[in-house]
Scaffold this active site. Structure first.
Site, PDB file in Angstrom:
ATOM      1  N   LYS A  11       0.856  -1.187   0.000  1.00 35.78           N
ATOM      2  CA  LYS A  11       0.000   0.000   0.000  1.00 35.78           C
ATOM      3  C   LYS A  11       0.883   1.226   0.000  1.00 35.78           C
ATOM      4  O   LYS A  11       2.015   1.179   0.496  1.00 35.78           O
ATOM      5  CB  LYS A  11      -0.894   0.013   1.255  1.00 35.78           C
ATOM      6  CG  LYS A  11      -2.106   0.919   1.121  1.00 35.78           C
ATOM      7  CD  LYS A  11      -3.237   0.224   0.384  1.00 35.78           C
ATOM      8  CE  LYS A  11      -4.419   1.129   0.183  1.00 35.78           C
ATOM      9  NZ  LYS A  11      -5.578   0.386  -0.332  1.00 35.78           N
TER      10      LYS A  11
HETATM   11  P1  NAD Z   1     -12.780   7.835  -3.170  1.00 30.32           P
HETATM   12  O1  NAD Z   1     -11.803   8.866  -2.787  1.00 30.32           O
HETATM   13  O2  NAD Z   1     -13.107   7.653  -4.609  1.00 30.32           O
HETATM   14  O3  NAD Z   1     -14.163   8.074  -2.379  1.00 30.32           O
HETATM   15  C1  NAD Z   1     -14.242   8.213  -0.989  1.00 30.32           C
HETATM   16  C2  NAD Z   1     -15.644   8.710  -0.660  1.00 30.32           C
HETATM   17  O4  NAD Z   1     -15.843   8.686   0.746  1.00 30.32           O
HETATM   18  C3  NAD Z   1     -15.920  10.134  -1.110  1.00 30.32           C
HETATM   19  O5  NAD Z   1     -17.234  10.230  -1.601  1.00 30.32           O
HETATM   20  C4  NAD Z   1     -15.763  10.954   0.174  1.00 30.32           C
HETATM   21  O6  NAD Z   1     -16.510  12.163   0.134  1.00 30.32           O
HETATM   22  C5  NAD Z   1     -16.359   9.964   1.158  1.00 30.32           C
HETATM   23  N1  NAD Z   1     -16.006  10.164   2.551  1.00 30.32           N
HETATM   24  C6  NAD Z   1     -14.796  10.392   3.104  1.00 30.32           C
HETATM   25  N2  NAD Z   1     -14.920  10.511   4.442  1.00 30.32           N
HETATM   26  C7  NAD Z   1     -16.228  10.334   4.734  1.00 30.32           C
HETATM   27  C8  NAD Z   1     -16.988  10.320   5.927  1.00 30.32           C
HETATM   28  N3  NAD Z   1     -16.415  10.512   7.111  1.00 30.32           N
HETATM   29  N4  NAD Z   1     -18.333  10.099   5.849  1.00 30.32           N
HETATM   30  C9  NAD Z   1     -18.922   9.899   4.657  1.00 30.32           C
HETATM   31  N5  NAD Z   1     -18.257   9.877   3.497  1.00 30.32           N
HETATM   32  C10 NAD Z   1     -16.929  10.107   3.539  1.00 30.32           C
HETATM   33  O7  NAD Z   1     -12.234   6.466  -2.541  1.00 30.32           O
HETATM   34  P2  NAD Z   1     -12.627   4.976  -2.965  1.00 30.32           P
HETATM   35  O8  NAD Z   1     -11.632   4.483  -3.943  1.00 30.32           O
HETATM   36  O9  NAD Z   1     -14.081   4.900  -3.272  1.00 30.32           O
HETATM   37  O10 NAD Z   1     -12.309   4.203  -1.607  1.00 30.32           O
HETATM   38  C11 NAD Z   1     -13.254   4.093  -0.542  1.00 30.32           C
HETATM   39  C12 NAD Z   1     -12.836   2.955   0.371  1.00 30.32           C
HETATM   40  O11 NAD Z   1     -12.809   1.732  -0.386  1.00 30.32           O
HETATM   41  C13 NAD Z   1     -11.452   3.074   0.998  1.00 30.32           C
HETATM   42  O12 NAD Z   1     -11.454   2.447   2.261  1.00 30.32           O
HETATM   43  C14 NAD Z   1     -10.574   2.262   0.049  1.00 30.32           C
HETATM   44  O13 NAD Z   1      -9.386   1.806   0.652  1.00 30.32           O
HETATM   45  C15 NAD Z   1     -11.535   1.127  -0.254  1.00 30.32           C
HETATM   46  N6  NAD Z   1     -11.225   0.374  -1.478  1.00 30.32           N
HETATM   47  C16 NAD Z   1     -11.144   0.998  -2.685  1.00 30.32           C
HETATM   48  C17 NAD Z   1     -10.905   0.253  -3.818  1.00 30.32           C
HETATM   49  C18 NAD Z   1     -10.873   0.868  -5.199  1.00 30.32           C
HETATM   50  O14 NAD Z   1     -10.775   0.104  -6.188  1.00 30.32           O
HETATM   51  N7  NAD Z   1     -10.977   2.164  -5.340  1.00 30.32           N
HETATM   52  C19 NAD Z   1     -10.696  -1.139  -3.728  1.00 30.32           C
HETATM   53  C20 NAD Z   1     -10.814  -1.750  -2.477  1.00 30.32           C
HETATM   54  C21 NAD Z   1     -11.078  -0.981  -1.366  1.00 30.32           C
END
Ligand code: NAD
Length: 420
Positions: A110
């Site tokens: 990561k």
């Molecule tokens: P992103 O940056 O695209 O989106 C994050 C979202 O969460 C945004 O809409 C933001 O406004 C919102 N957010 C942040 N803090 C918040 C809070 N306290 N309350 C409500 N909403 C809040 O990120 P992402 O890629 O969608 O990742 C989200 C999660 O999924 C993370 O934990 C990431 O590690 C995990 N994840 C992502 C992927 C991927 O392919 N992108 C894969 C596996 C896991």
């Protein structure tokens, strides 16, 4: 912030405790825990950024490779102002288990930069990405460690990373990152893969509990790459998505939000807040919504000892990594709420990242239908394997998934032997 986050313990404490418990259940020697708890390689880098106004700001970035016994490191790069080394270590460890559980031939890694990307211009973000990439270049590569998007990064970030790395090598290296734009060797279906995987598992869980998707209700926290797609696909499967949130606020509609209209609204305004026809609610109300399914898809630790009792959902499918603290996990388990752990639920992204890497290495591209079919097949098989393992051994789904993964990683260690 629309929700509270816990302060009592770090995510790394939780990740290490989960490992310790799995090691105990598997009956492995104590030194196995010591070996698997420690990241194999860590890099902390300084990133001097020239701001658009000419001033210089120094940022901090990390890349942690938790384990690479089963193959190259794999894991996202996060741009967020909460990034620190312990968070990156925990996320890297979970990537090791995720890859092992889904049986993709990678270890876990990561990366992250401590930056709030919303406060910087596109040109500044490009400079940060390129400098970060060149600083970590000695330890990444298609056979070493392959970054991907995460919070605050996207396919454009991956294009910059791939370009920077390639310029340094003197030739184009498509396989150094995944989650790239299609025009640059990205895979069909990668952008929506994590969300699609979350929904494939959610449908399996609902089926397992005898809940029909048509008319079932869901709430989704986070409306980014994962949450937004999850909400859309859940609605397409007939669920009523009654509440969603992002970092700016939260909204609800008892009949179910109109997802295509909401997505268009977010594209225009940047937030779910103020979506016409919806009612404003608090972020905590999304987590406490009276729904069949809750998908936390934002950040770590949002459900904790202080608010776990308020959760009303029958099932939680962890779209985010580590959204439940260890205390919340225990409280919800005692209350009979079924929790599908992150290392299973959100593994769709790494599965299609693997497909992208395979396609890039072979220069042979699959159709979106092929990608989606293979993805859903892997996710549903993993879900069924975890369910059987958990049921036979009377374990939670999280512990079952962690045990299965740890055992696979340990087997790789065992047959490779200890050098020297
Ligand atoms: P992103 O940056 O695209 O989106 C994050 C979202 O969460 C945004 O809409 C933001 O406004 C919102 N957010 C942040 N803090 C918040 C809070 N306290 N309350 C409500 N909403 C809040 O990120 P992402 O890629 O969608 O990742 C989200 C999660 O999924 C993370 O934990 C990431 O590690 C995990 N994840 C992502 C992927 C991927 O392919 N992108 C894969 C596996 C896991």
């Amino acid at each position: 912030m629309t929700t509270t986050t816990r302060t009592e313990r770090t995510v790394l404490d939780d990740a290490r405790d989960q490992l310790a418990e799995a090691v105990k259940i598997l009956g492995l020697p104590a030194d196995v825990h010591a070996m698997l708890a420690e990241p194999r390689r860590e890099l902390s880098v300084s990133i001097p950024l020239r701001r658009d106004d000419g001033s210089i700001e120094v940022l901090r970035g990390y890349r942690v490779q938790h384990n690479y016994s089963r193959g190259p490191g794999k894991g996202g790069v996060r741009f967020d102002d909460a990034v620190d080394l312990d968070e990156v270590r925990a996320l890297a460890m979970w990537m090791t288990w995720k890859c092992a559980l889904l049986d993709v031939p990678y270890g876990g890694a990561k990366g992250g930069v401590r930056i709030d990307p919303r406060r910087y211009s596109i040109a500044e973000l490009e400079r940060v990405t390129r400098r970060y990439t060149s600083e970590i270049a000695p330890i990444i590569g298609p056979e070493i460690d392959i970054p991907a998007p995460d919070i605050g990064t996207d396919e454009r970030t991956m294009a910059w990373m791939m370009d920077t790395y390639s310029v340094g090598r003197g030739h184009t290296v498509l396989g150094v990152v995944t989650g790239k734009p299609i025009a640059l060797g990205g895979s069909q279906g990668r952008a929506a893969a994590t969300s699609r995987g979350v929904v494939a598992v959610s449908l399996e869980v609902l089926h397992h509990l005898g809940i029909r998707p048509e008319g079932a209700t869901a709430a989704v926290q986070g409306f980014g790459k994962v949450g937004r797609g999850a909400a859309r696909f859940l609605a397409e499967e007939g669920l009523r998505v009654v509440a969603v949130s992002d970092v700016d606020g939260a909204i609800s509609h008892p009949d179910g939000l109109d997802l295509p209209a909401l997505e268009a609204y977010v594209d225009e305004t940047g937030s779910v807040v103020g979506f016409p026809g919806s009612s404003p609610i608090s972020g905590e109300e999304v987590l406490a919504a009276e729904v069949d399914l809750l998908v936390p898809a934002a950040v770590e630790g949002v459900i904790h000892a202080g608010n776990a009792e308020a959760v009303r959902a029958r099932v939680i499918v962890e779209g985010a990594n580590g959204p439940l603290s260890a205390d919340a996990d225990r409280i919800l388990g005692e209350r009979g709420v079924l929790v599908v752990p992150d290392i299973l639920a959100n593994a769709g992204g790494v599965v299609v990242s693997y497909f992208e890497w395979v396609q890039a290495n072979q220069s042979y591209w699959w159709t979106e239908a092929e990608v989606n079919e293979k993805l859903v097949d892997r996710m549903t098989h993993a879900w069924r394997d975890v369910l059987v393992y958990a049921t036979e051994r009377h374990l939670s789904l999280r512990l079952a998934a962690t045990c299965m993964a740890v055992e696979r990683v340990w087997r790789a260690h065992e047959v490779r032997g200890l050098y020297p």
